[in-house]
Write a protein that holds these residues in place. Structure first.
Motif, short mmCIF file in Angstrom:
data_model
loop_
_atom_site.label_atom_id
_atom_site.label_comp_id
_atom_site.label_asym_id
_atom_site.label_seq_id
_atom_site.Cartn_x
_atom_site.Cartn_y
_atom_site.Cartn_z
N SER A 199 -14.48 -23.98 31.23
CA SER A 199 -15.87 -23.49 30.73
C SER A 199 -15.54 -22.51 29.91
O SER A 199 -14.53 -22.32 28.72
CB SER A 199 -16.07 -22.37 32.53
N SER A 200 -16.31 -21.81 29.18
CA SER A 200 -15.95 -20.79 28.11
C SER A 200 -17.45 -19.52 28.30
O SER A 200 -18.03 -19.22 29.38
CB SER A 200 -17.24 -21.82 27.32
N ASP A 201 -16.99 -18.47 27.42
CA ASP A 201 -17.17 -16.59 27.25
C ASP A 201 -17.85 -17.19 26.95
O ASP A 201 -18.37 -15.82 27.30
CB ASP A 201 -15.95 -16.42 27.17
N GLN A 202 -19.02 -17.95 26.76
CA GLN A 202 -20.27 -17.90 26.21
C GLN A 202 -21.16 -18.09 27.19
O GLN A 202 -22.54 -17.57 27.31
CB GLN A 202 -20.33 -19.18 25.36
N VAL A 203 -20.52 -18.12 28.71
CA VAL A 203 -21.26 -18.00 29.37
C VAL A 203 -21.88 -16.57 29.78
O VAL A 203 -22.96 -16.20 30.34
CB VAL A 203 -20.77 -18.50 30.65
N GLY A 204 -21.08 -15.58 29.37
CA GLY A 204 -21.24 -14.36 29.65
C GLY A 204 -21.87 -13.44 28.99
O GLY A 204 -22.48 -12.40 28.41
N HIS A 263 -27.72 -15.86 17.71
CA HIS A 263 -26.73 -16.02 17.60
C HIS A 263 -25.76 -14.55 18.48
O HIS A 263 -26.57 -13.20 18.44
CB HIS A 263 -26.38 -15.42 16.14
N ASP A 264 -25.49 -14.88 19.63
CA ASP A 264 -24.27 -14.06 19.82
C ASP A 264 -23.21 -13.17 18.97
O ASP A 264 -22.52 -13.53 18.59
CB ASP A 264 -23.62 -14.56 20.95
N ARG A 265 -23.83 -11.73 19.37
CA ARG A 265 -22.38 -10.75 18.24
C ARG A 265 -21.39 -10.71 18.80
O ARG A 265 -20.40 -10.75 18.32
CB ARG A 265 -23.56 -9.53 18.52
N ARG A 266 -21.18 -10.72 19.85
CA ARG A 266 -20.27 -10.16 20.16
C ARG A 266 -19.28 -11.02 21.83
O ARG A 266 -19.71 -11.16 22.80
CB ARG A 266 -19.45 -8.64 20.18
N TYR A 267 -18.73 -11.53 21.48
CA TYR A 267 -17.69 -12.25 23.14
C TYR A 267 -16.31 -11.20 23.22
O TYR A 267 -15.57 -11.48 22.20
CB TYR A 267 -17.53 -13.86 23.26
N GLY A 268 -15.97 -10.97 24.67
CA GLY A 268 -14.25 -10.28 24.54
C GLY A 268 -14.46 -10.57 26.09
O GLY A 268 -15.26 -10.03 27.13
#
Ligand code: NAD
Ligand code: DAU
Length: 344
Positions: free
Chosen positions: A122-127, A274-279
């Protein structure tokens, strides 16, 4: 172990299979890949004679493709997906089909075949987008903001349902942004390397200050292997590298390493949603499975650029006429809009 890898002709799948075949002769690999635009059979051609490797061209959405590939398998590592956000914004349907329906079909067949491990990539983009200082943990709420991310989140739920109601031994590896050899040049780092080499404009969405946590693909593959060996069913393991960078920082480093001028940087209109930040918070895998990323960003980027320079033909082949059509469809109108001024 006999491991079915789906999507093994793509970026991370290729790196994962190479790692296993070259370092772990105790395992057998079956690679099931549809060879979409993102899959490249050539990636593993040099290993095609390896007695521990078999390649099936097939679609995870087709029962008659999955059934023969999964017979007698001990574990499934499920990479196959439509993976590019910009394409999902243009047309979400293939993402729903492969990423959601395909995952469910694979879960059903894997359960019937009584496989003892199933790792869903999976991907951190889910958050969704996170404020500075906030990290996605394994129990954080999911809040996807684009069709790709929504399809990955939906598949995560299906994986959990399978664990909860059937006790199916599925585990989720939730990766942050990976980079390295064999990445298709629609993604930021290889796209910027390719354009830089040709002195072409480098398209920066919005102000270029969006942040991702970049993990070198070899580190990500080692994490997936640890999860396969020691991860607990019904659990998520976040995989990141404590390496948050803005897109502009990355582009400037690539320009420096290739000794090209910063005037190639071209600000264009932003990606929708566009998501600003993933962490991600990777504390759980570090504590419980003793995994930690080993290759820092400078070193990883150097290795990546070096690989693309040594594989110029691979890069040229991937940038075929259909790639150019895709590129025009995403970029051509956006190069003409008033550029966004960077805020430093
Ligand atoms: P990729 O696009 O490079 O490769 C995807 C592979 O899946 C290709 O070989 C393609 O041919 C194959 N495929 C697509 N549809 C298929 C289908 N219906 N049946 C069989 N094969 C099919 O993707 P990637 O970057 O290697 O990502 C692999 C996985 O990791 C994906 O699930 C993605 O969501 C996830 N992920 C990627 C990243 C990243 O930074 N690249 C980060 C987090 C999670
Ligand atoms: O975070 C994990 C995700 O990372 C994976 O799940 C996805 O499969 C993978 O594609 C990646 O998603 P991103 O959307 O972050 O990757 P991409 O390379 O498309 O973009 C990285 C950043 O760079 C993002 O902020 C958008 C920006 N960008 C991208 C391209 C292609 C640009 O500014 N210009 C570009 O031309």
């Amino acid at each position: 172990m006999k491991i079915l890898v789906t999507g093994g002709a793509g970026f991370i799948g290729t790196n994962f299979i190479r790692m296993i075949l070259l370092n772990h002769p105790e395992h057998e690999i079956i690679n099931l890949d549809k060879l979409t635009y993102a899959g490249n059979a050539e990636n593993l051609l040099d290993l095609s004679d390896n007695p521990n490797y078999r390649f099936y061209v097939g679609d995870i959405c087709q029962p008659d493709h999955v059934e023969p590939a999964i017979v007698g398998v001990d574990a499934v590592v499920h990479f196959a997906a439509e993976s590019h956000v910009d394409r999902s914004i243009q047309d979400a349907a293939p993402f729903v089909v492969t990423n959601i329906f395909g995952t469910q079909l694979l879960l059903d067949f894997a359960r019937e075949a009584k496989v003892s491990r199933f790792i869903y990539i999976s991907s951190d983009q889910v958050g969704g987008s996170l404020l500075p200082g906030i990290y996605l943990r394994e129990n954080s709420p999911v809040s996807p903001n684009n069709p790709y991310a929504a399809s990955k989140a939906a598949a995560e739920h299906l994986v959990f349902v399978s664990y909860n109601i059937h006790q199916f031994p599925a585990t989720i590896a939730r990766l942050s942004s990976c980079y390295g050899p064999y990445q298709f040049p629609e993604k930021l780092i290889p796209l910027v390397i390719a354009n830089t080499l040709e002195f072409k404009p480098l398209p920066v969405y919005g102000d270029g200050l969006h942040i991702r946590d970049w993990v070198y693909v070899e580190d990500a593959c080692r994490a997936i292997y640890q999860i396969l060996l020691k991860g607990k069913p019904g659990q998520i393991y976040n995989v990141g590298a404590h390496s948050e960078k803005t897109n502009l920082e990355i582009i400037k480093r690539i320009l420096k390493l290739l000794d090209r001028p910063e005037k190639l940087i071209t600000f264009i209109s932003d990606r929708l949603g566009h998501d600003r930040r993933y962490g991600v918070d990777s504390g759980k895998i570090e504590r419980e499975l003793a995994w930690r990323s080993q290759i820092d960003f400078e070193e990883g980027l150097r290795r990546t650029i070096d690989w693309y320079l040594r594989n110029i033909e691979w890069l040229a082949d991937t940038r075929s006429s259909s790639y150019r059509e895709y590129y025009d469809s995403v970029y051509s109108s956006r190069f003409t809009v008033e550029p966004t001024k960077p805020e430093f």
